[in-house]
Design a protein around this motif. Structure first.
Motif, PDB file in Angstrom:
ATOM      1  N   VAL A  49       3.705  -7.524 -11.641  1.00 18.14           N
ATOM      2  CA  VAL A  49       3.867  -6.557 -10.714  1.00 18.14           C
ATOM      3  C   VAL A  49       2.742  -5.538 -10.558  1.00 18.14           C
ATOM      4  CG1 VAL A  49       5.271  -4.727  -9.576  1.00 18.14           C
ATOM      5  CG2 VAL A  49       6.450  -6.921 -10.220  1.00 18.14           C
ATOM      6  N   PHE A  50       2.456  -4.886 -11.693  1.00 19.25           N
ATOM      7  CA  PHE A  50       1.479  -3.870 -11.925  1.00 19.25           C
ATOM      8  C   PHE A  50      -0.033  -4.436 -11.548  1.00 19.25           C
ATOM      9  CE2 PHE A  50      -1.846  -2.281 -14.719  1.00 19.25           C
ATOM     10  CZ  PHE A  50      -1.978  -1.209 -14.001  1.00 19.25           C
ATOM     11  N   VAL A  51      -0.282  -5.590 -12.020  1.00 22.31           N
ATOM     12  CA  VAL A  51      -1.599  -6.214 -11.868  1.00 22.31           C
ATOM     13  C   VAL A  51      -1.837  -6.641 -10.413  1.00 22.31           C
ATOM     14  CG1 VAL A  51      -2.889  -8.310 -12.385  1.00 22.31           C
ATOM     15  CG2 VAL A  51      -1.715  -6.977 -14.278  1.00 22.31           C
ATOM     16  N   VAL A  52      -0.691  -7.522  -9.735  1.00 23.99           N
ATOM     17  CA  VAL A  52      -0.804  -7.738  -8.379  1.00 23.99           C
ATOM     18  C   VAL A  52      -1.105  -6.681  -7.478  1.00 23.99           C
ATOM     19  CG1 VAL A  52       0.567  -8.628  -6.344  1.00 23.99           C
ATOM     20  CG2 VAL A  52       0.335 -10.008  -8.467  1.00 23.99           C
ATOM     21  N   ALA A  53      -0.221  -5.480  -7.592  1.00 27.97           N
ATOM     22  CA  ALA A  53      -0.321  -4.152  -6.881  1.00 27.97           C
ATOM     23  C   ALA A  53      -1.720  -3.699  -7.001  1.00 27.97           C
ATOM     24  CB  ALA A  53       0.730  -3.193  -7.315  1.00 27.97           C
ATOM     25  N   ALA A  54      -2.271  -3.531  -8.098  1.00 25.36           N
ATOM     26  CA  ALA A  54      -3.776  -2.596  -8.640  1.00 25.36           C
ATOM     27  C   ALA A  54      -4.658  -3.663  -7.908  1.00 25.36           C
ATOM     28  CB  ALA A  54      -3.561  -2.501 -10.052  1.00 25.36           C
ATOM     29  N   VAL A  55      -4.678  -4.953  -8.040  1.00 27.48           N
ATOM     30  CA  VAL A  55      -5.904  -5.647  -7.338  1.00 27.48           C
ATOM     31  C   VAL A  55      -5.701  -5.687  -6.061  1.00 27.48           C
ATOM     32  CG1 VAL A  55      -6.461  -8.271  -7.375  1.00 27.48           C
ATOM     33  CG2 VAL A  55      -5.956  -7.311  -9.510  1.00 27.48           C
ATOM     34  N   ALA A  56      -4.544  -5.893  -5.452  1.00 24.82           N
ATOM     35  CA  ALA A  56      -4.344  -5.927  -4.019  1.00 24.82           C
ATOM     36  C   ALA A  56      -4.855  -4.583  -3.540  1.00 24.82           C
ATOM     37  CB  ALA A  56      -3.124  -6.142  -3.696  1.00 24.82           C
ATOM     38  N   ALA A  57      -4.446  -3.456  -4.201  1.00 22.20           N
ATOM     39  CA  ALA A  57      -5.172  -2.258  -3.430  1.00 22.20           C
ATOM     40  C   ALA A  57      -6.331  -1.959  -3.516  1.00 22.20           C
ATOM     41  CB  ALA A  57      -4.173  -1.225  -4.251  1.00 22.20           C
ATOM     42  N   CYS A  58      -7.310  -2.464  -4.596  1.00 23.51           N
ATOM     43  CA  CYS A  58      -8.616  -2.447  -4.719  1.00 23.51           C
ATOM     44  C   CYS A  58      -9.281  -3.245  -3.699  1.00 23.51           C
ATOM     45  CB  CYS A  58      -9.061  -2.886  -6.435  1.00 23.51           C
ATOM     46  SG  CYS A  58      -8.791  -1.731  -7.574  1.00 23.51           S
ATOM     47  N   LEU A  59      -9.069  -4.497  -3.559  1.00 23.20           N
ATOM     48  CA  LEU A  59      -9.369  -5.487  -2.941  1.00 23.20           C
ATOM     49  C   LEU A  59      -9.108  -4.914  -1.318  1.00 23.20           C
ATOM     50  CD1 LEU A  59      -8.600  -8.761  -4.295  1.00 23.20           C
ATOM     51  CD2 LEU A  59     -10.825  -7.729  -4.400  1.00 23.20           C
ATOM     52  N   GLY A  60      -8.096  -4.444  -0.812  1.00 22.13           N
ATOM     53  CA  GLY A  60      -7.718  -3.966   0.465  1.00 22.13           C
ATOM     54  C   GLY A  60      -8.591  -2.910   0.701  1.00 22.13           C
ATOM     55  N   ASP A  61      -8.761  -1.734  -0.225  1.00 17.36           N
ATOM     56  CA  ASP A  61      -9.625  -0.664   0.069  1.00 17.36           C
ATOM     57  C   ASP A  61     -11.021  -1.028   0.402  1.00 17.36           C
ATOM     58  OD1 ASP A  61      -7.731   0.967   0.125  1.00 17.36           O
ATOM     59  OD2 ASP A  61      -7.838   1.644  -1.923  1.00 17.36           O
ATOM     60  N   ASN A  62     -11.412  -2.331  -0.422  1.00 16.81           N
ATOM     61  CA  ASN A  62     -12.902  -2.467  -0.255  1.00 16.81           C
ATOM     62  C   ASN A  62     -13.140  -3.414   0.917  1.00 16.81           C
ATOM     63  OD1 ASN A  62     -14.947  -2.260  -2.579  1.00 16.81           O
ATOM     64  ND2 ASN A  62     -12.938  -2.404  -3.544  1.00 16.81           N
ATOM     65  N   VAL A  63     -12.029  -3.978   1.664  1.00 17.88           N
ATOM     66  CA  VAL A  63     -12.106  -4.479   2.719  1.00 17.88           C
ATOM     67  C   VAL A  63     -12.377  -3.311   3.978  1.00 17.88           C
ATOM     68  CG1 VAL A  63     -10.902  -5.748   4.688  1.00 17.88           C
ATOM     69  CG2 VAL A  63     -10.978  -6.512   2.409  1.00 17.88           C
ATOM     70  N   GLY A  64     -11.554  -2.271   3.703  1.00 21.26           N
ATOM     71  CA  GLY A  64     -11.566  -1.056   4.496  1.00 21.26           C
ATOM     72  C   GLY A  64     -13.039  -0.532   4.530  1.00 21.26           C
ATOM     73  N   PHE A  65     -13.627  -0.227   3.366  1.00 21.33           N
ATOM     74  CA  PHE A  65     -14.761   0.301   3.177  1.00 21.33           C
ATOM     75  C   PHE A  65     -15.888  -0.444   3.906  1.00 21.33           C
ATOM     76  CE2 PHE A  65     -19.074   0.747   1.374  1.00 21.33           C
ATOM     77  CZ  PHE A  65     -18.966   2.234   0.958  1.00 21.33           C
ATOM     78  N   ALA A  66     -15.708  -1.864   3.851  1.00 23.48           N
ATOM     79  CA  ALA A  66     -16.791  -2.825   4.838  1.00 23.48           C
ATOM     80  C   ALA A  66     -16.479  -2.454   6.167  1.00 23.48           C
ATOM     81  CB  ALA A  66     -16.437  -4.271   4.463  1.00 23.48           C
ATOM     82  N   ILE A  67     -15.305  -2.501   6.696  1.00 21.06           N
ATOM     83  CA  ILE A  67     -14.971  -2.127   8.247  1.00 21.06           C
ATOM     84  C   ILE A  67     -15.683  -0.812   8.431  1.00 21.06           C
ATOM     85  CG2 ILE A  67     -13.271  -1.730   9.700  1.00 21.06           C
ATOM     86  CD1 ILE A  67     -11.241  -3.373   8.150  1.00 21.06           C
ATOM     87  N   GLY A  68     -15.471   0.275   7.734  1.00 19.91           N
ATOM     88  CA  GLY A  68     -16.039   1.659   8.008  1.00 19.91           C
ATOM     89  C   GLY A  68     -17.507   1.601   7.719  1.00 19.91           C
ATOM     90  N   HIS A  69     -18.098   0.881   6.854  1.00 17.71           N
ATOM     91  CA  HIS A  69     -19.645   1.014   6.784  1.00 17.71           C
ATOM     92  C   HIS A  69     -20.119   0.353   7.767  1.00 17.71           C
ATOM     93  CE1 HIS A  69     -23.471   0.845   4.344  1.00 17.71           C
ATOM     94  NE2 HIS A  69     -23.344  -0.347   4.542  1.00 17.71           N
ATOM     95  N   PHE A  70     -19.856  -1.118   8.069  1.00 13.63           N
ATOM     96  CA  PHE A  70     -20.554  -1.959   9.002  1.00 13.63           C
ATOM     97  C   PHE A  70     -20.236  -1.477  10.508  1.00 13.63           C
ATOM     98  CE2 PHE A  70     -20.792  -4.455   5.055  1.00 13.63           C
ATOM     99  CZ  PHE A  70     -22.020  -4.522   5.020  1.00 13.63           C
ATOM    100  N   GLY A  71     -18.838  -1.257  10.495  1.00 13.19           N
ATOM    101  CA  GLY A  71     -18.437  -0.464  11.985  1.00 13.19           C
ATOM    102  C   GLY A  71     -18.805   0.601  12.429  1.00 13.19           C
ATOM    103  N   GLY A  72     -18.904   1.547  11.552  1.00  9.80           N
ATOM    104  CA  GLY A  72     -19.268   2.965  11.864  1.00  9.80           C
ATOM    105  C   GLY A  72     -18.001   3.778  12.200  1.00  9.80           C
ATOM    106  N   PRO A  73     -18.179   4.972  12.435  1.00 12.53           N
ATOM    107  CA  PRO A  73     -17.259   5.803  13.126  1.00 12.53           C
ATOM    108  C   PRO A  73     -16.727   5.503  14.522  1.00 12.53           C
ATOM    109  CG  PRO A  73     -19.054   7.054  12.331  1.00 12.53           C
ATOM    110  CD  PRO A  73     -19.384   5.866  12.179  1.00 12.53           C
TER     111      PRO A  73
END
Length: 197
Positions: A49-73
């Motif tokens: 449960v812990f590993v799945v939650a931590a990995v999902a959170a890390c990967l999801g936030d990185n997808v968000g970072f890519a959206i913000g980085h490439f899509g801009g404000p």
């Protein structure tokens, strides 16, 4: 909530946290608490449960970072409008990320709305990806640890009436989470005062 976990198990937990981490309105944190509650009854392995939650959170936030980085404000504002998030709240999140950098990325994991827009805002604000990834990993590990192990511990070892166990575990885990955030905020305030003096 429990029927979702029974039906989809850890895969459902992963998808909910992953999606929530880049802005999709899903009950990731609630499912994490529920999964840890099931683990306290021996129905799920708590480490998984812990590993799945931590990995999902890390990967999801990185997808968000890519959206913000490439899509801009502009893209971020459009997505927020579709999700029904007011522009002033978006501006507030962007400003927090710009001013505080890594500490806000860590703390954001524990705060609704900030948790969902954390990566997107960091990407749109131009934060260095390596810097974001390191801070994001710390935040995800702390968040997953507090909610999974905190709920598991209280659900397994706190002797309360059966009908109160689930609610007690949630309240106890919430208290632990608040204490962690309070300690981080106190540390940040001390550092700020040291810089000013």
């Amino acid at each position: 909530m429990h029927h979702l976990l029974h039906q989809f198990g850890l895969a459902g937990l992963f998808l909910a946290i992953f999606g929530e981490s880049f802005g999709i309105p899903l009950p990731g944190e609630s499912l994490l608490i529920g999964a840890a509650g099931l683990a306290s009854k021996g129905q799920l392995p708590i480490v998984a449960v812990f590993v799945v939650a931590a990995v999902a959170a890390c990967l999801g936030d990185n997808v968000g970072f890519a959206i913000g980085h490439f899509g801009g404000p502009r893209l971020v504002n459009r997505l927020a409008a579709r999700l029904g998030i007011a522009q002033d709240r978006i501006d507030h999140v962007h400003e927090r990320v710009r001013r505080h950098g890594a500490p806000i990325v860590v703390i954001a994991r524990f705060i609704p709305l900030l948790r969902q827009l954390n990566g997107i805002s960091a990407g749109a604000a131009g934060m260095d990806w390596r810097y974001f990834t390191a801070a994001n990993a710390v935040g995800a590990l702390l968040w997953a640890g507090v909610w999974s192990f905190g709920t598991y511990w209280f659900g397994r070892f706190l002797h309360v009436p059966r009908w109160l166990r689930h609610e007690s575990a949630q309240v106890a885990a919430l208290i632990v989470g608040i204490l962690v955030v309070a300690m981080i905020l106190a540390w940040l305030r001390t550092r700020r005062e040291e810089r000013v003096s």
